[in-house]
Design a protein around this motif. Sequence first.
Motif, PDB file in Angstrom:
ATOM      1  N   ASP A 110     -34.523 -41.269  -0.921  1.00 26.72           N
ATOM      2  CA  ASP A 110     -34.947 -39.840  -1.238  1.00 26.72           C
ATOM      3  C   ASP A 110     -35.979 -39.939  -2.484  1.00 26.72           C
ATOM      4  OD1 ASP A 110     -35.416 -37.257  -1.131  1.00 26.72           O
ATOM      5  OD2 ASP A 110     -33.724 -36.681  -2.276  1.00 26.72           O
TER       6      ASP A 110
ATOM      7  N   VAL B  95     -40.902 -37.027  11.610  1.00 29.70           N
ATOM      8  CA  VAL B  95     -40.431 -38.195  11.551  1.00 29.70           C
ATOM      9  C   VAL B  95     -40.812 -39.238  12.986  1.00 29.70           C
ATOM     10  CG1 VAL B  95     -38.130 -39.511  11.934  1.00 29.70           C
ATOM     11  CG2 VAL B  95     -38.200 -37.426  10.336  1.00 29.70           C
TER      12      VAL B  95
ATOM     13  N   ALA C  22     -40.095 -48.788  -1.300  1.00 28.03           N
ATOM     14  CA  ALA C  22     -39.253 -47.830  -0.244  1.00 28.03           C
ATOM     15  C   ALA C  22     -37.745 -48.084  -0.208  1.00 28.03           C
ATOM     16  CB  ALA C  22     -39.715 -48.687   1.147  1.00 28.03           C
TER      17      ALA C  22
ATOM     18  N   GLY D 288     -36.212 -37.142   4.466  1.00 30.76           N
ATOM     19  CA  GLY D 288     -36.741 -37.712   3.245  1.00 30.76           C
ATOM     20  C   GLY D 288     -37.165 -39.214   3.370  1.00 30.76           C
ATOM     21  N   THR D 289     -37.613 -39.743   2.305  1.00 32.25           N
ATOM     22  CA  THR D 289     -37.881 -40.960   2.304  1.00 32.25           C
ATOM     23  C   THR D 289     -36.613 -41.898   2.032  1.00 32.25           C
ATOM     24  OG1 THR D 289     -38.281 -40.957  -0.121  1.00 32.25           O
ATOM     25  CG2 THR D 289     -40.116 -40.485   1.381  1.00 32.25           C
ATOM     26  N   ALA D 290     -36.761 -43.404   2.132  1.00 30.30           N
ATOM     27  CA  ALA D 290     -35.752 -44.306   1.552  1.00 30.30           C
ATOM     28  C   ALA D 290     -35.332 -43.908   0.071  1.00 30.30           C
ATOM     29  CB  ALA D 290     -36.130 -45.460   1.899  1.00 30.30           C
TER      30      ALA D 290
ATOM     31  N   GLU E 135     -43.218 -42.655  13.007  1.00 31.81           N
ATOM     32  CA  GLU E 135     -42.549 -43.809  13.400  1.00 31.81           C
ATOM     33  C   GLU E 135     -43.376 -44.254  14.984  1.00 31.81           C
ATOM     34  OE1 GLU E 135     -38.481 -43.472  14.567  1.00 31.81           O
ATOM     35  OE2 GLU E 135     -38.310 -45.501  15.418  1.00 31.81           O
TER      36      GLU E 135
ATOM     37  N   SER F 284     -43.006 -45.067   9.681  1.00 28.79           N
ATOM     38  CA  SER F 284     -41.582 -44.467   9.348  1.00 28.79           C
ATOM     39  C   SER F 284     -41.143 -44.611   7.805  1.00 28.79           C
ATOM     40  CB  SER F 284     -40.489 -45.613  10.113  1.00 28.79           C
ATOM     41  OG  SER F 284     -40.315 -45.348  11.270  1.00 28.79           O
ATOM     42  N   ALA F 285     -42.120 -43.725   7.170  1.00 29.58           N
ATOM     43  CA  ALA F 285     -42.060 -43.576   5.644  1.00 29.58           C
ATOM     44  C   ALA F 285     -40.904 -42.634   5.728  1.00 29.58           C
ATOM     45  CB  ALA F 285     -43.137 -43.066   4.930  1.00 29.58           C
ATOM     46  N   ILE F 286     -40.626 -41.804   6.640  1.00 35.37           N
ATOM     47  CA  ILE F 286     -39.584 -40.820   6.365  1.00 35.37           C
ATOM     48  C   ILE F 286     -38.684 -40.958   7.555  1.00 35.37           C
ATOM     49  CG2 ILE F 286     -40.905 -39.112   4.860  1.00 35.37           C
ATOM     50  CD1 ILE F 286     -41.916 -37.787   7.697  1.00 35.37           C
ATOM     51  N   ASP F 287     -37.572 -40.257   7.124  1.00 33.10           N
ATOM     52  CA  ASP F 287     -36.404 -40.112   8.184  1.00 33.10           C
ATOM     53  C   ASP F 287     -35.571 -39.204   7.985  1.00 33.10           C
ATOM     54  OD1 ASP F 287     -34.994 -40.591  10.689  1.00 33.10           O
ATOM     55  OD2 ASP F 287     -34.865 -42.814  10.252  1.00 33.10           O
TER      56      ASP F 287
END
Lengths: 158, 573
Positions: B181, B153, B573, B177-179, B157, B163-166
Amino acid sequence: MSQIKTVLEKYPNAKRENLIPILQDIQEACGYLSREVVNEVAQYIGLPAAKIYGVATFYNQFRFQPLGKYHVMICRGTACHVKGSQKVLDMVVKALGIQPGQTSRDGLFSLGVVACMGACGLAPVVSINGEFHAKVTPKKLSGIIAEIRDKELSHAKN
Amino acid sequence: MFNIEIDNRNVQVNDGETILAVCKREGIRIPTLCFLEGLAPSGACRMCIVEVEGFPGLIPACSYPVTPGMKVKTSTPRVLDARRTIVELLVSNHPDDCLYCLRNGQCELQKLARDMDVKRISYGKSKTKRNADVSSPSIVRDPEKCILCGKCVRVCEEIQGVSAIDFVGRGCKAFVGTAFDSGLNVSTCINCGQCILVCPTGALTERTYVDEVAAALADPDKFVVVQHAPSVSVTLAEEFGVKAGKDVDGQMVAALRRLGFKRVFDTSFTADLTILEEGSELVHRIKTGGKLPMMTSCSPGWIKFVEQFYPDMIENVSTCKSPQQMMGALIKSFFAQREGLEPSKIVSVSIMPCTAKKFECQRPEMAVDYVPDVDYVLTTRELAQLFRRYGIELGAMTPDTADTPFGERTSAGKIFGATGGVMEAAIRSAYFLLTGQEYPEEKIPAIRGLKGHKEVKLKIGELEVGAAVVSGLGNARKLLDEIKAGRNDIHFIEVMTCPGGCISGGGQPLNTDTEAVKARLQALYQIDRDDRTRVSHRNESVNRLYKEFLGQPLGEKSHHLLHTHYKKREVKA
């Protein structure tokens, strides 16, 4: 989408500290946070969509599916827990085939869990579209759900 | 400067250092899982806990700064016990498939379980179930193996600005996961694979195509050819336990041939070709008032980055395909014709330091009549795996040279593998194109080295040229924003997705530190220093290709085969 515009207009030059109030206002207006809305907010504040989704999923208050025609809220406060609200929740999860925060595919039911409704005297308490049902047991609630289903079915037939 | 005590030893330390930094310098190894050199500590994993006199609790060494007179104990029974418990808890919720996990032998959790003497798991047997994300052509995410250290993460970022995942959700239900999921393939992920490099476990791996390539090699109806990227030869040996910085170009070529590839081509050849096309494009843009600054297009992660985050700057990106795709296009056109082969019979494999190349070769722009120019991309790691599977001893090979007509390269093409390399090669040839003379300096020190943002102003003939070199897309983002804000003293920008360029690409050997990357960099510079031909326009095979087939740079054939256009990308996204 115009509802979102109205919300965003209230927050000129919004920064990340405005994120949660914006999401709250949008949920108030639309009932839930859709993918499109999250993307729009992401553009507006200049935050990645994944970040916003991360923040929003951190809090129980945000939903990502529209509310069902019947919104079932199960109280999971201390008094309701002692009086068996876990069993009620288990039953309803099984009966509706959805988890808290989700909406059934036919759009009829959505399920939510709250920490305390402030009606501990009625424990375990369940609210359906704001109407309180007191001293609910799994059996009693399953009857209520069946009743709603029957009613909707006969409406659909007519 | 003041003194502290570590394990009853007096140690001199600097103000502001963390306990972990001091210990590392003093040769005390403190285990970490979430610590990332160069980024702010997150203190998520608690592996680095130590005892500090006067504190009731255990203190994370990665984030706690030293104070005068501090007394630290790094391996008391209490510390060791706590560390073992942490590993035990992590393992208790981790799949037991180490034997056939892609990370087996290179997994930091596995190593810690051994180092901390975890011999049994005394915690519950129930494990979190979550589906793997196999939607991406480049990266596979398996959340069940994730220990939530958060390094992916942070890299995504802070280093890449993507920032594809958080983290999604909270507490014991949290996962990365992604936005919404959804799959990585519809997210803003640029496929760079930097997350794979930092992942301590097998939660992030490349999507591997080793089986597909092995099947093609075994198929008598297929004509399987391979190309290898400039940086692969200086990193591959690390996969076999050799210290970083050894160039095994000749042995790798021999080993590829031993595997059964009918032809072995060098992507550095098309790197030279890229320089001629891109150099001509730059000169053309400058002379005709085209869109400036021009930005390089070799790095596919960067291309997707522009498409989705800076669509209004797509026209600044060079129309040149990447060297991999130029090679792919030439193999299935010129080479196929020359050898009398049906393009659909050719299986074109490329060995890349990169996971984003797997995405690139599947782009619709990179195919003719639905036949892709490049069929499979293997990372450096996968190539090593292929060698292991076939029992090929890289070290025992007698060095060999790549095949004609795409085997000859200059060292200008070779230094594409490091940040600044494309720019240096381009300047050498642009200088020649514009002045008719060779560039007088041996190297351009201002754009060498691992710094993320480098700039140089050069006088080429009458022209004052501003050149910028950025690597790590976080740095690219800053530069693009400066340009959007009106900065106009730069004409040409080299962008590499990964910090340091391809030598630290997402497909390179794992568990490497800055020192290893520096050694790889030096290996490329060494090759450049020793090479007889150091400018792309002196690549005789490239010149012959122009004479026999392509015509001239930016000509009709080139336009058709070697150039493309990108357009705005809507990500879900």
